[in-house]
Scaffold this active site. Sequence first.
Site, PDB file in Angstrom:
ATOM      1  N   ASN A  69       0.828  -1.213   0.000  1.00 26.16           N
ATOM      2  CA  ASN A  69       0.000   0.000   0.000  1.00 26.16           C
ATOM      3  C   ASN A  69       0.863   1.263   0.000  1.00 26.16           C
ATOM      4  O   ASN A  69       0.344   2.362   0.163  1.00 26.16           O
ATOM      5  CB  ASN A  69      -0.893   0.025   1.241  1.00 26.16           C
ATOM      6  CG  ASN A  69      -1.783  -1.196   1.324  1.00 26.16           C
ATOM      7  OD1 ASN A  69      -2.354  -1.607   0.329  1.00 26.16           O
ATOM      8  ND2 ASN A  69      -1.880  -1.777   2.510  1.00 26.16           N
ATOM      9  N   HIS A 103     -14.360  -1.352   5.722  1.00 22.95           N
ATOM     10  CA  HIS A 103     -13.209  -2.050   6.312  1.00 22.95           C
ATOM     11  C   HIS A 103     -13.525  -2.615   7.703  1.00 22.95           C
ATOM     12  O   HIS A 103     -14.350  -2.065   8.436  1.00 22.95           O
ATOM     13  CB  HIS A 103     -12.069  -1.032   6.419  1.00 22.95           C
ATOM     14  CG  HIS A 103     -10.739  -1.603   6.761  1.00 22.95           C
ATOM     15  ND1 HIS A 103     -10.225  -1.568   8.039  1.00 22.95           N
ATOM     16  CD2 HIS A 103      -9.805  -2.212   5.990  1.00 22.95           C
ATOM     17  CE1 HIS A 103      -9.027  -2.118   8.039  1.00 22.95           C
ATOM     18  NE2 HIS A 103      -8.743  -2.516   6.808  1.00 22.95           N
ATOM     19  N   GLU A 154     -15.928   4.192   3.194  1.00 16.33           N
ATOM     20  CA  GLU A 154     -14.576   4.358   2.670  1.00 16.33           C
ATOM     21  C   GLU A 154     -14.700   5.227   1.423  1.00 16.33           C
ATOM     22  O   GLU A 154     -15.749   5.243   0.773  1.00 16.33           O
ATOM     23  CB  GLU A 154     -13.983   2.992   2.278  1.00 16.33           C
ATOM     24  CG  GLU A 154     -13.617   2.130   3.465  1.00 16.33           C
ATOM     25  CD  GLU A 154     -13.010   0.780   3.063  1.00 16.33           C
ATOM     26  OE1 GLU A 154     -12.186   0.729   2.141  1.00 16.33           O
ATOM     27  OE2 GLU A 154     -13.378  -0.213   3.691  1.00 16.33           O
ATOM     28  N   SER A 171     -10.930  -0.668  -0.125  1.00 14.94           N
ATOM     29  CA  SER A 171      -9.585  -1.245  -0.034  1.00 14.94           C
ATOM     30  C   SER A 171      -9.422  -2.550  -0.803  1.00 14.94           C
ATOM     31  O   SER A 171      -8.305  -2.916  -1.146  1.00 14.94           O
ATOM     32  CB  SER A 171      -9.216  -1.463   1.429  1.00 14.94           C
ATOM     33  OG  SER A 171     -10.094  -2.391   2.020  1.00 14.94           O
ATOM     34  N   ASP A 188     -13.571   7.290   5.461  1.00 19.26           N
ATOM     35  CA  ASP A 188     -12.290   6.616   5.671  1.00 19.26           C
ATOM     36  C   ASP A 188     -11.478   6.805   4.400  1.00 19.26           C
ATOM     37  O   ASP A 188     -11.745   6.190   3.374  1.00 19.26           O
ATOM     38  CB  ASP A 188     -12.541   5.130   5.965  1.00 19.26           C
ATOM     39  CG  ASP A 188     -11.241   4.347   6.156  1.00 19.26           C
ATOM     40  OD1 ASP A 188     -10.203   4.769   5.608  1.00 19.26           O
ATOM     41  OD2 ASP A 188     -11.283   3.295   6.838  1.00 19.26           O
ATOM     42  N   HIS A 244      -7.158   4.916   1.549  1.00 20.35           N
ATOM     43  CA  HIS A 244      -6.535   4.618   0.254  1.00 20.35           C
ATOM     44  C   HIS A 244      -6.651   5.768  -0.744  1.00 20.35           C
ATOM     45  O   HIS A 244      -6.257   5.623  -1.896  1.00 20.35           O
ATOM     46  CB  HIS A 244      -7.144   3.348  -0.344  1.00 20.35           C
ATOM     47  CG  HIS A 244      -6.826   2.131   0.464  1.00 20.35           C
ATOM     48  ND1 HIS A 244      -5.656   1.428   0.318  1.00 20.35           N
ATOM     49  CD2 HIS A 244      -7.501   1.528   1.455  1.00 20.35           C
ATOM     50  CE1 HIS A 244      -5.635   0.419   1.170  1.00 20.35           C
ATOM     51  NE2 HIS A 244      -6.749   0.459   1.886  1.00 20.35           N
ATOM     52  N   LYS A 283      -0.276   4.141   4.613  1.00 17.27           N
ATOM     53  CA  LYS A 283      -0.402   3.647   3.238  1.00 17.27           C
ATOM     54  C   LYS A 283       0.447   4.522   2.315  1.00 17.27           C
ATOM     55  O   LYS A 283       1.649   4.408   2.346  1.00 17.27           O
ATOM     56  CB  LYS A 283      -1.868   3.554   2.877  1.00 17.27           C
ATOM     57  CG  LYS A 283      -2.536   2.636   3.931  1.00 17.27           C
ATOM     58  CD  LYS A 283      -3.543   1.684   3.497  1.00 17.27           C
ATOM     59  CE  LYS A 283      -3.647   0.570   4.510  1.00 17.27           C
ATOM     60  NZ  LYS A 283      -4.985   0.412   5.080  1.00 17.27           N
TER      61      LYS A 283
HETATM   62  C1  PLP Z   1      -5.549  -0.204   6.259  1.00 19.69           C
HETATM   63  C2  PLP Z   1      -6.860   0.377   6.534  1.00 19.69           C
HETATM   64  C3  PLP Z   1      -7.192   0.847   7.802  1.00 19.69           C
HETATM   65  C4  PLP Z   1      -6.291   0.639   8.984  1.00 19.69           C
HETATM   66  O1  PLP Z   1      -5.135   1.425   8.891  1.00 19.69           O
HETATM   67  P1  PLP Z   1      -3.796   0.974   9.642  1.00 19.69           P
HETATM   68  O2  PLP Z   1      -3.027   2.230   9.774  1.00 19.69           O
HETATM   69  O3  PLP Z   1      -3.133  -0.040   8.770  1.00 19.69           O
HETATM   70  O4  PLP Z   1      -4.212   0.406  10.960  1.00 19.69           O
HETATM   71  C5  PLP Z   1      -8.423   1.451   7.979  1.00 19.69           C
HETATM   72  N1  PLP Z   1      -9.288   1.590   6.941  1.00 19.69           N
HETATM   73  C6  PLP Z   1      -9.001   1.130   5.714  1.00 19.69           C
HETATM   74  C7  PLP Z   1      -9.993   1.310   4.629  1.00 19.69           C
HETATM   75  C8  PLP Z   1      -7.786   0.506   5.470  1.00 19.69           C
HETATM   76  O5  PLP Z   1      -7.514   0.009   4.271  1.00 19.69           O
END
Ligand code: PLP
Length: 381
Positions: free
Chosen positions: A43, A129, A173, A177, A202, A205, A236
């Site tokens: 990522n 997620h 999101e 993801s 969220d 990404h 990421k």
């Molecule tokens: C990876 C991810 C998270 C968590 O983030 P981390 O910093 O890895 O704990 C939360 N939401 C989504 C959509 C993700 O892909």
Amino acid sequence: MDYKNKLEELKRLDLLRTVKDKDCRCGRTIKTGGREFLNFSSNDYLGLASNSAIIKAAQDALMDYGHGAGASRLLSGGTSIHALLEEKTASFKGAEKAVMFNSGYAANTGAIAALTDEHSAIFSDELNHASIVDGCRLSATSKRYIYKHCDLDHLETLLSKSLSAPNKLVITETVFSMDGDVADISNINMLCDKYNAVLYIDDAHATGVLGNGKGALAHFNVTPGNNIIQMGTYSKALGSIGGYIAASEAVIDYLFNTARPLIYSTALPATAAASSNAAIEYIEAHPELVVKLRENIVTCRRLLLSKGFSVTNDETPIIPIVFNSASEVLHISGCLLDRGFYAPAIRPPTVKTPRIRISMSAFHEKDDIEHLVNALTEAIR
Ligand SMILES: *Cc1c(COP(=O)(O)O)cnc(C)c1O
């Protein structure tokens, strides 16, 4: 419980997971099990995890502040670098204020639980997620509704049935993801306005990827007003570690008082805050990096389409190739490994339909992408 038996059952179903640690930095190639592969599993969309300017920022912070933070943020665990990162994050995301969490997972679970109570109704996309799902579970007294993936009609139906709920929170999101598709944030935001709901996005990404790196709101030209809460990660495209919430001052101050992962967990070290801060600065100073990622995404999708793969959107670095069964996807992933490509198989329960999840990054060269698509085509034959 008979854990051994449970593990054997997972193995029988081709669903056993194993850890694959690497012996190198995160980057274009990955060394694991004594072999080197081209890396399509990360990522780290902009290649910042091993960027020398960012490593230097972390080194400097290490020398100045040492390693362990020593306490939670509310005691004495933070430093002026933590505060600097929060200011930088707020301005990068166009919000009044921001707070960092130890991970994106902690940000979602902590914030969703803290911001809701028995007067709340949560509306959550069905493909959100696991950290959002768990945050909703922790919000034990709120009403919770799951709407069909990106289905705004369904979301509106649910909202219109909950007019009396005083505190409505729509959670989605921005870039999903596992599918790489993009939620229609403009219209979801309009629905939130219409039904007097707060929009919680969220942006894990989309940060560093969409909207010149600023994320989904910039991409959709939506102004981050007081009814929008932006969650994201430094882990990421920013190549670092940690999560954040960027929102109104009242929301952030309330989180400092109520979010359990902030109160009951030791802060991240200053090195983490320094490298996240340097990563945001790097993206602002190097817009060409986001452009290079975009070119790689377009190249990969164009090549896949030319070989007959069905790929839908062309905006995000997450490119799923879906298969019928876990065994099939394991077989294809194994063929790719044999040919020197590391592109992981993602299986239930992470996703419903097994898939190879190709992750593009600015660190890939055009040849890398061509070779991957050729290997994938051969593997399927
Ligand atoms: C990876 C991810 C998270 C968590 O983030 P981390 O910093 O890895 O704990 C939360 N939401 C989504 C959509 C993700 O892909």
